[in-house]
Design an enzyme around this catalytic site. Structure first.
Site: not given
Length: 485
Positions: A88, A260
């Site tokens: 990507r 996160d």
């Protein structure tokens, strides 16, 4: 700390966003003063980027001085980048260089390469925008349909800087400017982005990062003698930023939550007053349980996306007080972590360029092994800890510090990460030498300065300087818990 309890710092300018912003302004033929400031910034950076062919190509392309290159510029830049996002990123980086007229648009990409549903918000929008850029660049405008355009337009309707993501917004505007009927939307988006320009004339990767900065600083500050009222003010700020799904994003106004930020927020709230924030923590607990993948690991953003080591470790660390309650969650998570360790003792680096970041978070997660009932898994955990310790010993430099990878010059952030890990691994002598090196790096104002390790889009680093001091303080806190002079 600000009066609202948040900890904030400016994300430093980068070549990538600055080059694309200059290109966008040049196309639109607007804001000559801003173009001048960007040109000055990029010209200054050109001297610093002579050895980085990708960044050099970006700068020369934006300045209109590019010589014809080929896609090998991208391939050379990505050597050693082994990650599930690599393909990507090639699509993205090649499109950027093509838009800057450094290389031609690559005809190997077809419309089926640009399916954008199922990704986190800004990646979905970037892929949709890239679909537009490749469609026009390859003379296939029929690739683009009404839904694609409406999807991109929707990003420009609400927050001034959608998702606080400068890079994504620039790419979206470069796509939308292909449609003259949306010229006013492009101008509005550009005006919003101008508020992000830094004093050096360049543009950053993100507009703000205050939630992550507050959470990491909070984790570092607990049990250091900071008064409880300060910590509670920081905690109240974070509570106010929790979203309906139980998670947190990295910045105010950004809607996409992630493992996160949620991990650090939960760790901090739990350390300050777990009873006071019980309801908030409980919502985050449900968030973690809902996002764990079938392989036992945790993705960054969306369940079903590939699991990542640091996200898995972060989630387990946040859930640690409930380990006995969720034995299956922990056994699956720890099995995933140990199964992904490399032969040399390191792990995939995820959102960091430093090997030690994934190691320290994994080592902390392995401390929950007391709930593990499988003898085989316990053996794997002890083996993984031994391999991690061996890697950290071998990668310590003669000055006592550590770099991003074995053989790299020492930097403060990598040294801090390593010392957190060593504080749990029992090698006091290596820890002492590293601690001595770290303390020598503090400046007269008390700050710690480092080369950046955070990376996005991976593997391009971005720099929010306060994070270095936060993790250095966290390292010193861990060291103090095991070393008494």
């Amino acid at each position: 700390m600000k009066t609202d309890g948040s900890v904030r710092d400016v994300c430093k300018s980068r070549v990538l966003e600055s080059s694309l912003m200059l290109h966008l302004l040049t196309i639109q033929k607007i804001y000559p003063n801003c173009q001048y400031q960007l040109t000055t910034y990029l010209t200054t950076q050109l001297d610093k980027e002579q050895n980085n062919k990708f960044h050099k190509a970006l700068i020369l392309g934006a300045l209109g001085k590019s010589k014809s290159e080929d896609a090998q510029v991208v391939e050379d830049y990505m050597v050693g980048f082994q990650h599930f996002t690599a393909s990507r990123k090639r699509v993205l980086f090649r499109a950027i260089l093509a838009e800057l007229q450094v290389i031609p648009y690559d005809s190997q990409y077809q419309v089926e390469h640009f399916c954008y549903r199922g990704y986190q918000s800004w990646v979905a929008a970037e892929i949709c925008a890239l679909k537009v850029l490749y469609a026009f660049g390859l003379n296939h405008p029929k690739w683009v349909n009404h839904d694609d355009i409406e999807f991109l337009l929707a990003t420009q309707n609400n927050e001034p800087i959608w998702e606080k993501h400068v890079l994504a917004n620039i790419i979206i505007l470069l796509a939308l400017q292909k449609f003259p009927e949306h010229h006013h939307i492009v101008l509005k988006g550009i005006n919003n982005l101008l508020s992000c320009q830094n004093s050096d004339g360049g543009f950053p990767f993100i507009a703000s990062f205050e939630i992550f900065c507050t959470a990491t600083a909070g984790v570092a500050l607990t049990e250091t003698g900071v008064d409880i009222e300060t910590l509670l003010q920081m905690a109240e700020y974070l509570v106010g930023q929790q979203q309906s799904d139980g998670g947190w994003s990295y910045a105010e106004g950004a809607r996409q939550t992630d493992v996160d930020d949620t991990s650090f927020c939960v760790e901090f709230l739990r350390a300050v007053k777990p009873d006071k924030y019980k309801e908030c923590i409980s919502k985050a607990e449900a968030y973690f349980l809902a996002i764990q993948n079938e392989d036992g690991g945790f993705p960054t953003f969306v369940r079903g996306n590939p699991s990542e080591i640091t996200m898995t470790a972060g989630a387990l660390n946040a859930l640690a007080p409930w380990a006995a309650k969720y034995t299956n969650v922990f056994e699956r998570g720890l099995r995933y972590i140990t199964s992904q360790q490399r032969f040399d003792g390191s792990f995939e680096r995820s959102w960091s360029l430093s090997e030690a970041q994934a190691i320290f978070r994994s080592v902390l997660a392995m401390r929950t092994c007391k709930v593990v009932q499988s003898p085989q898994l316990l053996k794997s955990i002890y083996t993984a800890e031994a391999k991690a310790l061996d890697y950290l010993r071998r990668s310590q430099n003669s000055d006592g510090g550590w770099g991003h990878q074995l053989g790299d010059a020492s930097d403060v952030i990598s040294t801090s990460y390593t010392l957190i890990a060593l504080s749990s691994l029992g090698d006091i002598e290596t820890l002492r030498r590293g601690a001595h090196h770290l303390m020598l790096q503090q400046d007269e104002e008390g700050k710690f300065v480092s080369i950046p390790d955070q990376a996005a889009p991976r593997p391009i680093p971005y720099d929010v300087p306060i994070l270095t001091s936060s993790f250095a303080l966290l390292a010193l806190k861990h060291i103090a818990a095991v070393i008494t002079e």
